[in-house]
Structures are given as C-alpha cells and as structure tokens.
Write a protein that holds these residues in place. Structure first.
Motif, PDB file in Angstrom:
ATOM      1  N   ALA A 398       0.831  -1.207   0.000  1.00 57.80           N
ATOM      2  CA  ALA A 398       0.000   0.000   0.000  1.00 57.80           C
ATOM      3  C   ALA A 398       0.864   1.255   0.000  1.00 57.80           C
ATOM      4  O   ALA A 398       0.579   2.224  -0.723  1.00 57.80           O
ATOM      5  CB  ALA A 398      -0.935   0.000   1.215  1.00 57.80           C
ATOM      6  N   ARG A 399       1.950   1.244   0.777  1.00 56.66           N
ATOM      7  CA  ARG A 399       2.838   2.403   0.796  1.00 56.66           C
ATOM      8  C   ARG A 399       3.448   2.657  -0.577  1.00 56.66           C
ATOM      9  O   ARG A 399       3.553   3.802  -1.036  1.00 56.66           O
ATOM     10  CB  ARG A 399       3.965   2.177   1.821  1.00 56.66           C
ATOM     11  CG  ARG A 399       3.543   2.167   3.274  1.00 56.66           C
ATOM     12  CD  ARG A 399       3.119   3.533   3.757  1.00 56.66           C
ATOM     13  NE  ARG A 399       4.103   4.556   3.468  1.00 56.66           N
ATOM     14  CZ  ARG A 399       5.153   4.831   4.224  1.00 56.66           C
ATOM     15  NH1 ARG A 399       5.365   4.136   5.319  1.00 56.66           N
ATOM     16  NH2 ARG A 399       5.990   5.793   3.893  1.00 56.66           N
ATOM     17  N   LEU A 400       3.868   1.581  -1.249  1.00 52.93           N
ATOM     18  CA  LEU A 400       4.472   1.720  -2.575  1.00 52.93           C
ATOM     19  C   LEU A 400       3.450   2.196  -3.597  1.00 52.93           C
ATOM     20  O   LEU A 400       3.765   3.019  -4.471  1.00 52.93           O
ATOM     21  CB  LEU A 400       5.078   0.395  -3.004  1.00 52.93           C
ATOM     22  CG  LEU A 400       6.336  -0.048  -2.248  1.00 52.93           C
ATOM     23  CD1 LEU A 400       6.664  -1.503  -2.550  1.00 52.93           C
ATOM     24  CD2 LEU A 400       7.523   0.846  -2.583  1.00 52.93           C
ATOM     25  N   LEU A 401       2.223   1.690  -3.511  1.00 50.71           N
ATOM     26  CA  LEU A 401       1.178   2.112  -4.450  1.00 50.71           C
ATOM     27  C   LEU A 401       0.867   3.598  -4.302  1.00 50.71           C
ATOM     28  O   LEU A 401       0.711   4.316  -5.291  1.00 50.71           O
ATOM     29  CB  LEU A 401      -0.084   1.283  -4.228  1.00 50.71           C
ATOM     30  CG  LEU A 401      -0.054  -0.155  -4.754  1.00 50.71           C
ATOM     31  CD1 LEU A 401      -1.276  -0.914  -4.268  1.00 50.71           C
ATOM     32  CD2 LEU A 401       0.011  -0.177  -6.274  1.00 50.71           C
ATOM     33  N   ILE A 402       0.788   4.060  -3.070  1.00 49.53           N
ATOM     34  CA  ILE A 402       0.485   5.473  -2.838  1.00 49.53           C
ATOM     35  C   ILE A 402       1.630   6.348  -3.345  1.00 49.53           C
ATOM     36  O   ILE A 402       1.405   7.394  -3.969  1.00 49.53           O
ATOM     37  CB  ILE A 402       0.207   5.720  -1.348  1.00 49.53           C
ATOM     38  CG1 ILE A 402      -1.125   5.057  -0.960  1.00 49.53           C
ATOM     39  CG2 ILE A 402       0.166   7.207  -1.034  1.00 49.53           C
ATOM     40  CD1 ILE A 402      -1.414   5.069   0.526  1.00 49.53           C
TER      41      ILE A 402
END
Length: 421
Positions: A398-402
């Motif tokens: 999720a951190r990478l996607l954001i």
C-alpha cells in the motif's frame, strides 16, 4: 557540566530532524531538506530518533493535534521550529541548535514534561506504560505518526483498541483492526490519512481523506525556478526519490533528491539531462528493483485522467520534445495512453525519462501548464480511487502504491483555500 556541554555540542553537528509537511507547503519542505543535506544533518524516520521537529507550513486543527502528539513523543534534548519561508532558514536552524545545547532550557523542558505524566496516574507501573510510543507502532515498517486509534470498543490502556473478529476470504474468523495510516509517515503525501480495516496485515477496506491546512502559502515562489519545465522536473525528481526510498534503494533516492535540489536552486536544467538519463538507466537495469516492485501496479486507474501533478508527455506534441513520430510507445512516459494497469516500476522509469527529456536541449518549447482546477480534479479522482486500489494489499505494498500514484495534496489544499475565501 563541562562534559555535558561538550557532548551536546558534538551531538549538534549531526542533528536528526523529523519533518512534517502541511498540504500545499511542499516547497518549504524541499528547501528544508536541501539545507539539511548541506549541513550534513539527518532526516529522522520516527519521533524516537529525532532531536528537532520541523513543521513545514501552517497546519489546521487536526494536523496541529497530530503534530503536537508527535512533539510529546520526542525524547530530550529536543526543540521545534516552524518553516513557512526560505528567508533566514539557515538562521532558524542555527537557533534550533542553540536551544538543543542550552542545558538549563532542556532541564526545564524535561521537568515540565514529567509533572503532568506523574499527576495523571499514580499506579506503580504507570510511568513505564505511558512511555510507550503508541502513535509510532511499527505495522509492517510504518510509523503511523500519532493518529488516534479510536472507533473500536474495549480500548486497552494507552488507547490501543482490541481487535474484533471477522471472516476472511476463506470463511475463517480472523482478528479485525482499524488502523489509520498517516498523516505523518516517511515519504508520504502531506496530510493524507488512510483509515484501514486490517485482517492480519491485509487491508480489507479503506477510506482516504486529506487533513486541511490553516492557510496556503501567500508569498511568491521563493525558488529561482519559475518556468513550467523546471518546476515539473523538481516534482518528478521529488516523487521518484520518495518511491526509490520506500523501495529500499537509498543511493538512487539520494541521487534523485540531489538532482531535485540542484534544479530547486535554479541551476541550468539542460546540465541535468545526462544525469537524469543515467539515473533512469540505472533504475531500468536494476534486477533487484525489478524483483522488489514485481506485481505492484496501479490497477483500474486511467492515468490519462489522473496524471502526476497535471501534465504528461502524452499531451505535448512530439515535435516539441524532439521525439520522432512513433517513438512514444517506447518512451516509458509517466502516463502511458490507454492503459488501465500500470506497473509502478514503469511509472518510476517514466518519471525519470520525462524529466530527462524536459531537461534536454531538444525539449524546445515549454510544456503547457495545468490549471489549478485541472490539478484539483485529478487529485480528487486519485483520492477517490485509493480505497479500491488498496483493497486486498498488505501495508508495505500500500505504501508503494500510494508513492507510485503521486497524489497531489497541494492541489486539494489550494482548492479548499479558494472555496473559503
């Protein structure tokens, strides 16, 4: 006292700074980071590692409460500054060092902190438990930055809620926990809060919101960069640096940030075209990065509608950027056309390629500048797409996607400011 003074002055040569950013104040944050690099100071990743809390911008009520909670978590010696302009930034940091090495001031601060905690709870184990850093608990390597964990029944001491129960995808019961991500995380969009419902480390649902600033910057841009291409390169390098840092490639992230800082100082962007292209080739060839980001993609998002901070190369005539007809399919642009699923590694490569093309001598005319309304619309679409994008992912993904989405919270902050005028 002499030994204490010597140790304090030695420690002040490498201050650890926890930077918190208010939406719309990204320029202040980038200028501060550039000054920290010049001094050899380090950016702290959590309150426990910080000596100095630097607030970039003027926070609204909710953000101010989150920042105050972070401030309470900083161990002594500590100090705090507010960065709202580049004027006298160096003097501001010099004053912060003076506060850090002021022994009498730090002792007074320590006494003031200990009194309310002792009066609040006289239990024998109260001091030990209250010293725990609940706001910065590590869920998959992420500091939640002191956001309230409310909304659950049966809270445990310190405000940490007990997990409830819920069925997972196999029909088995698993613990369900409400966990907010943000608004203060390393390499995170300013003011963004994602309220997640977790089963294990998997996000089963999420709601995204952006906390408001008290006001947007009123002054004219303080950097020497006024042309559209230069400012676009700064944004691209900034976002590339954040994504590379989250992916664990600190050397490449520092290179991207150094190029950003050079452009921020107003250096001739044509001098950076070769360096940007070298960085792009390193990223493109990296087997480890390819493996680290494998399978992480922005699914179901039209990047023709949601382009990073406004303008993509797809909207610029080919002849104006020196590309031959038919070459666009191989450029790896940040916003490839007619593609609903975009690998974030390709998006990262596209950011660096676009920056190199804009910096090159063949770039020709300036790219068109996106209007404030267009930027705000794109940011709102990206914010609305986040819940579906994050559903079913773990926290690290999720951190990478954001980071790969490149959410422009500054555009949202500017829109809010205009509606209240």
């Amino acid at each position: 006292m002499g030994v204490t003074s010597v140790l304090a002055r030695w420690a002040s040569t490498s201050v650890h700074v926890l930077i918190v950013e208010v939406p719309g104040w990204d320029e202040s944050r980038m200028l501060l980071e550039a000054e920290l690099d010049r001094r050899g100071w380090r950016v702290a990743l959590s309150p426990a590692d910080a000596d100095l809390l630097a607030v970039c911008g003027m926070p609204g009520e909710e953000l101010r409460a989150a920042f105050d909670l972070l401030w309470n978590q900083l161990p002594g010696p500590r100090t705090r500054v507010s960065v709202t302009t580049s004027v006298a930034l160096s003097a501001l940091l010099d004053a912060a060092v003076a506060h850090l090495v002021d022994d009498s001031r730090q002792r007074k601060d320590a006494r003031a902190r200990s009194r309310p905690a002792a009066a609040e709870d006289q239990r024998p184990d109260a001091g030990e438990h209250d010293g725990m850093d609940h706001g910065g608990m590590d869920h998959g390597g992420m500091d939640h930055g002191g956001v309230d964990h409310g909304g659950m029944d049966m809270p445990m001491p310190g405000g940490i809620p007990l997990a409830g129960g819920g069925d997972d995808r196999d029909g088995l019961e698993m613990d369900v926990l409400n966990v907010p991500l943000g608004p203060v995380l390393p390499h995170w969009p300013a003011g963004l809060v994602v309220d997640c419902v977790l089963q294990g480390d998997v996000i089963v649902s999420a709601k995204a919101r952006v906390l408001e600033a008290a006001s947007a910057p009123k002054d004219e841009p303080t950097t020497a960069v006024t042309d559209v291409a230069g400012r676009r390169i700064i944004r691209l390098c900034d976002d590339a640096s954040n994504l590379l840092a989250l992916a664990g490639w600190q050397t490449a992230a520092q290179n991207a940030r150094r190029l950003r800082d050079d452009a921020l100082r107003g250096a001739d962007i044509a001098d950076h075209a070769a360096a940007l292209d070298r960085l792009r080739r390193r990223v493109e060839r990296s087997v480890l990065l390819r493996w680290s980001l494998k399978g992480i993609s922005l699914k179901g998002i039209s990047l023709n509608e949601i382009s990073l901070k406004g303008i993509s190369l797809d909207e610029i005539p080919l002849k104006e950027i020196g590309l031959a007809a038919g070459a666009r399919a191989n450029t790896g642009n940040a916003t490839p056309p007619d593609q609903a699923t975009v690998d974030i590694r390709h998006r990262l490569i596209g950011w660096l390629r676009e920056a190199a093309v804009l910096a090159g001598p063949s770039s020709g005319t300036q790219p068109p500048a996106a209007s404030d309304s267009d930027r705000a619309r794109q940011a709102q679409l990206a914010l609305a797409a986040l819940p579906e994008l994050l559903r079913g992912t773990d926290l690290g993904t999720a951190r990478l996607l954001i980071a790969g989405l490149g959410l422009d919270t500054a555009a949202l902050a500017q829109t809010h400011e205009q509606t209240h005028e």
